[in-house]
Design a protein around this motif. Structure first.
Motif, PDB file in Angstrom:
ATOM      1  N   GLU A 176       2.392 115.169  -5.720  1.00 58.83           N
ATOM      2  CA  GLU A 176       2.281 115.691  -7.080  1.00 58.83           C
ATOM      3  C   GLU A 176       1.544 114.691  -7.968  1.00 58.83           C
ATOM      4  O   GLU A 176       1.603 113.469  -7.723  1.00 58.83           O
ATOM      5  N   PRO A 177       0.847 115.170  -8.991  1.00 59.26           N
ATOM      6  CA  PRO A 177       0.174 114.240  -9.909  1.00 59.26           C
ATOM      7  C   PRO A 177       1.170 113.286 -10.564  1.00 59.26           C
ATOM      8  O   PRO A 177       2.325 113.637 -10.821  1.00 59.26           O
ATOM      9  N   ILE A 178       0.703 112.076 -10.831  1.00 62.33           N
ATOM     10  CA  ILE A 178       1.491 111.082 -11.564  1.00 62.33           C
ATOM     11  C   ILE A 178       1.089 111.180 -13.039  1.00 62.33           C
ATOM     12  O   ILE A 178      -0.082 111.009 -13.377  1.00 62.33           O
ATOM     13  N   ILE A 179       2.050 111.470 -13.900  1.00 68.24           N
ATOM     14  CA  ILE A 179       1.779 111.645 -15.325  1.00 68.24           C
ATOM     15  C   ILE A 179       2.196 110.380 -16.078  1.00 68.24           C
ATOM     16  O   ILE A 179       3.250 109.803 -15.809  1.00 68.24           O
ATOM     17  N   PHE A 180       1.382 109.980 -17.021  1.00 65.38           N
ATOM     18  CA  PHE A 180       1.675 108.801 -17.841  1.00 65.38           C
ATOM     19  C   PHE A 180       2.061 109.282 -19.246  1.00 65.38           C
ATOM     20  O   PHE A 180       1.208 109.485 -20.107  1.00 65.38           O
ATOM     21  N   LYS A 181       3.377 109.456 -19.437  1.00 68.64           N
ATOM     22  CA  LYS A 181       3.891 109.941 -20.717  1.00 68.64           C
ATOM     23  C   LYS A 181       4.415 108.773 -21.544  1.00 68.64           C
ATOM     24  O   LYS A 181       4.982 107.813 -20.996  1.00 68.64           O
ATOM     25  N   THR A 182       4.245 108.870 -22.836  1.00 67.28           N
ATOM     26  CA  THR A 182       4.732 107.828 -23.733  1.00 67.28           C
ATOM     27  C   THR A 182       5.643 108.430 -24.804  1.00 67.28           C
ATOM     28  O   THR A 182       5.558 109.627 -25.109  1.00 67.28           O
ATOM     29  N   ALA A 183       6.497 107.565 -25.358  1.00 61.99           N
ATOM     30  CA  ALA A 183       7.325 107.926 -26.507  1.00 61.99           C
ATOM     31  C   ALA A 183       6.863 107.096 -27.703  1.00 61.99           C
ATOM     32  O   ALA A 183       6.459 105.935 -27.545  1.00 61.99           O
ATOM     33  N   HIS A 184       6.899 107.705 -28.869  1.00 62.39           N
ATOM     34  CA  HIS A 184       6.483 106.984 -30.096  1.00 62.39           C
ATOM     35  C   HIS A 184       5.042 106.458 -29.980  1.00 62.39           C
ATOM     36  O   HIS A 184       4.834 105.244 -29.927  1.00 62.39           O
ATOM     37  N   PRO A 185       4.045 107.282 -29.942  1.00 62.83           N
ATOM     38  CA  PRO A 185       4.128 108.730 -30.113  1.00 62.83           C
ATOM     39  C   PRO A 185       4.453 109.466 -28.806  1.00 62.83           C
ATOM     40  O   PRO A 185       4.181 108.955 -27.718  1.00 62.83           O
ATOM     41  N   ASP A 186       4.986 110.657 -28.964  1.00 60.32           N
ATOM     42  CA  ASP A 186       5.334 111.500 -27.823  1.00 60.32           C
ATOM     43  C   ASP A 186       4.081 112.205 -27.348  1.00 60.32           C
ATOM     44  O   ASP A 186       3.599 113.155 -27.978  1.00 60.32           O
ATOM     45  N   GLN A 187       3.522 111.746 -26.234  1.00 60.42           N
ATOM     46  CA  GLN A 187       2.293 112.353 -25.721  1.00 60.42           C
ATOM     47  C   GLN A 187       2.106 112.019 -24.260  1.00 60.42           C
ATOM     48  O   GLN A 187       2.813 111.185 -23.695  1.00 60.42           O
ATOM     49  N   TRP A 188       1.132 112.698 -23.640  1.00 60.40           N
ATOM     50  CA  TRP A 188       0.707 112.399 -22.284  1.00 60.40           C
ATOM     51  C   TRP A 188      -0.518 111.496 -22.383  1.00 60.40           C
ATOM     52  O   TRP A 188      -1.569 111.920 -22.849  1.00 60.40           O
ATOM     53  N   GLY A 189      -0.375 110.280 -21.942  1.00 61.54           N
ATOM     54  CA  GLY A 189      -1.523 109.387 -21.941  1.00 61.54           C
ATOM     55  C   GLY A 189      -1.199 108.018 -22.503  1.00 61.54           C
ATOM     56  O   GLY A 189      -0.461 107.895 -23.483  1.00 61.54           O
ATOM     57  N   VAL A 190      -1.769 107.005 -21.852  1.00 62.81           N
ATOM     58  CA  VAL A 190      -1.647 105.636 -22.326  1.00 62.81           C
ATOM     59  C   VAL A 190      -3.053 105.071 -22.462  1.00 62.81           C
ATOM     60  O   VAL A 190      -3.907 105.272 -21.590  1.00 62.81           O
ATOM     61  N   ALA A 191      -3.307 104.401 -23.586  1.00 61.75           N
ATOM     62  CA  ALA A 191      -4.625 103.818 -23.819  1.00 61.75           C
ATOM     63  C   ALA A 191      -4.908 102.756 -22.757  1.00 61.75           C
ATOM     64  O   ALA A 191      -4.052 101.901 -22.484  1.00 61.75           O
ATOM     65  N   LEU A 192      -6.088 102.793 -22.173  1.00 61.58           N
ATOM     66  CA  LEU A 192      -6.431 101.804 -21.154  1.00 61.58           C
ATOM     67  C   LEU A 192      -6.430 100.396 -21.729  1.00 61.58           C
ATOM     68  O   LEU A 192      -6.125  99.430 -21.025  1.00 61.58           O
ATOM     69  N   GLU A 193      -6.781 100.274 -22.993  1.00 59.61           N
ATOM     70  CA  GLU A 193      -6.766  98.964 -23.639  1.00 59.61           C
ATOM     71  C   GLU A 193      -5.343  98.392 -23.646  1.00 59.61           C
ATOM     72  O   GLU A 193      -5.136  97.205 -23.365  1.00 59.61           O
ATOM     73  N   ASP A 194      -4.351  99.229 -23.940  1.00 52.92           N
ATOM     74  CA  ASP A 194      -2.954  98.780 -23.921  1.00 52.92           C
ATOM     75  C   ASP A 194      -2.507  98.478 -22.499  1.00 52.92           C
ATOM     76  O   ASP A 194      -1.757  97.519 -22.262  1.00 52.92           O
ATOM     77  N   ALA A 195      -2.937  99.300 -21.558  1.00 50.91           N
ATOM     78  CA  ALA A 195      -2.562  99.079 -20.161  1.00 50.91           C
ATOM     79  C   ALA A 195      -3.113  97.750 -19.653  1.00 50.91           C
ATOM     80  O   ALA A 195      -2.433  97.018 -18.925  1.00 50.91           O
ATOM     81  N   MET A 196      -4.349  97.432 -20.036  1.00 54.49           N
ATOM     82  CA  MET A 196      -4.952  96.165 -19.624  1.00 54.49           C
ATOM     83  C   MET A 196      -4.132  94.980 -20.116  1.00 54.49           C
ATOM     84  O   MET A 196      -4.002  93.965 -19.433  1.00 54.49           O
ATOM     85  N   ARG A 197      -3.554  95.104 -21.311  1.00 53.89           N
ATOM     86  CA  ARG A 197      -2.789  94.006 -21.925  1.00 53.89           C
ATOM     87  C   ARG A 197      -1.300  94.105 -21.625  1.00 53.89           C
ATOM     88  O   ARG A 197      -0.502  93.338 -22.174  1.00 53.89           O
ATOM     89  N   ALA A 198      -0.944  95.076 -20.758  1.00 56.28           N
ATOM     90  CA  ALA A 198       0.462  95.292 -20.400  1.00 56.28           C
ATOM     91  C   ALA A 198       1.313  95.600 -21.624  1.00 56.28           C
ATOM     92  O   ALA A 198       2.511  95.258 -21.666  1.00 56.28           O
ATOM     93  N   LYS A 199       0.744  96.253 -22.611  1.00 59.34           N
ATOM     94  CA  LYS A 199       1.488  96.671 -23.805  1.00 59.34           C
ATOM     95  C   LYS A 199       1.952  98.112 -23.598  1.00 59.34           C
ATOM     96  O   LYS A 199       1.371  99.046 -24.135  1.00 59.34           O
ATOM     97  N   MET A 200       2.978  98.283 -22.793  1.00 56.10           N
ATOM     98  CA  MET A 200       3.414  99.632 -22.415  1.00 56.10           C
ATOM     99  C   MET A 200       4.920  99.799 -22.555  1.00 56.10           C
ATOM    100  O   MET A 200       5.569 100.430 -21.728  1.00 56.10           O
ATOM    101  N   LYS A 201       5.483  99.244 -23.614  1.00 56.21           N
ATOM    102  CA  LYS A 201       6.930  99.375 -23.815  1.00 56.21           C
ATOM    103  C   LYS A 201       7.338 100.826 -24.074  1.00 56.21           C
ATOM    104  O   LYS A 201       8.492 101.200 -23.844  1.00 56.21           O
ATOM    105  N   ASN A 202       6.375 101.658 -24.534  1.00 52.79           N
ATOM    106  CA  ASN A 202       6.679 103.057 -24.821  1.00 52.79           C
ATOM    107  C   ASN A 202       6.360 103.991 -23.650  1.00 52.79           C
ATOM    108  O   ASN A 202       6.512 105.205 -23.775  1.00 52.79           O
ATOM    109  N   LEU A 203       5.916 103.427 -22.535  1.00 60.80           N
ATOM    110  CA  LEU A 203       5.620 104.246 -21.349  1.00 60.80           C
ATOM    111  C   LEU A 203       6.925 104.716 -20.720  1.00 60.80           C
ATOM    112  O   LEU A 203       7.790 103.901 -20.354  1.00 60.80           O
TER     113      LEU A 203
END
Length: 332
Positions: A176-203
């Motif tokens: 099944e597809p792997i979905i990258f959902k975030t909270a605050h904001p509630d959405q599907w998707g994480v910015a690659l810039e944040d992922a590069m910096r490991a800023k994913m506390k809302n993932l």
């Protein structure tokens, strides 16, 4: 198949002014490559149509290259034939037919009959469509709070040969597809810039393990519009303590690094002919900072492909390019 003529993408194909392929005089008895020599000034760019009859037990299709009235073609001429496998495989039919027309180097034909067993045609589509449906469904299902609703229009990777398609897609256990959902904001998707910096506390579910039973490594593939297909091998295991499968957060960072490498590899590479220049990548064009990772799709046995959307509107990216090209103003 698109309703638009595939020849629109190649306006110079068989142009009346192009004699690089056909320096031919109509009515001459001379032959070239076993075919009658024809005056290409007599007709403009050809039109292509495919006529099929699905009412019988076999699917019969005829490829027609139609030229203006008055062009003479002897009915007993045998023109080159081709296998229908490319046309039967889905999205590449028009390009495959165009390639056939250009590489066989003939001016026009009456028709080529193609017979494909209906069961094989339908079976192919049914077995390969599920992961494609899931890929396309993401755009309708995704919740979007930041960035744009514009997705990178990638084609979906497929192996080149029929045998490989059966082995690596139809007989593979695609996950099944792997979905990258975030909270605050509630959405599907994480910015690659944040992922590069490991800023994913809302993932959401960032510590979940990924790639269970997928082997020690997989390929991350990008089918970016205007560029040749690109892939990068990544490890599925985290060898740091504690050792185990990589997590969702680690996977997002790894994909961000892959996309960054892709941009660096392609920024000095020329796009293919007829490419839409809006999708060019590089420092003055689309950058990693302009992208959001929405999902990752298992598209063949050992390959996964990320679904990306724009964080920055295309209009802003275009403005950035124009500003970079503008000469500096001089104050008097």
């Amino acid at each position: 198949m698109s309703d638009a003529s595939p020849f629109d993408a190649f306006p110079d194909l068989c142009s009346p002014d192009d004699h690089s392929q056909f320096d031919i005089v109509q009515g001459s008895s001379d032959f070239r490559n076993g075919l009658p020599r024809i005056d290409t000034k007599a007709f403009g760019p050809p039109r292509l149509s495919i006529v099929s009859n699905s009412s019988t037990t076999t699917t019969s299709a005829r490829l027609h290259v139609i030229t203006p009235p008055g062009t003479l073609f002897p009915s007993n001429t045998q023109y080159p034939a081709f296998l229908p496998s490319a046309a039967a495989n889905g999205s590449s039919d028009e390009g495959s037919l165009l390639q056939i027309l250009m590489t066989t180097r003939f001016a026009a034909i009456y028709s080529i009959d193609v017979h494909v067993a209906e069961g094989e045609w339908m079976q192919e589509g049914a077995q390969t469509s599920e992961h494609i449906i899931k890929w396309k469904a993401i755009r309708d299902q995704a919740t979007i709070a930041t960035g744009t609703t514009t997705y990178i229009p990638q084609s979906i990777y497929q192996p080149y040969t029929e045998a490989d398609r059966i082995r690596y897609i139809e007989k593979a256990d695609l996950k099944e597809p792997i979905i990258f959902k975030t909270a605050h904001p509630d959405q599907w998707g994480v910015a690659l810039e944040d992922a590069m910096r490991a800023k994913m506390k809302n993932l959401i579910d960032k510590d979940d393990n990924m790639f269970e039973n997928c082997g020690p490594s997989v390929s991350i593939r990008l089918q970016w519009p205007g560029y040749r297909a690109w892939k990068k091998q990544i490890l599925t295991t985290n060898f740091k303590s504690p050792k185990g499968l990589i997590t969702r957060a680690k996977l997002a960072k790894t994909i961000a690094i892959c996309v960054k490498r892709f941009v660096e590899d392609k920024e000095k590479e020329r796009m293919v002919m007829e490419a839409d220049r809006r999708w060019r990548v590089g420092p003055r064009y689309i950058r990693v900072e302009d992208l959001i990772l929405v999902s990752l799709h298992h598209i063949s046995k050992g390959s996964w492909q990320p679904q990306l959307r724009l964080r920055t509107p295309l209009s802003d990216i275009q403005l950035r390019r124009l500003q970079a090209q503008a000469p500096p103003s001089v104050a008097f």
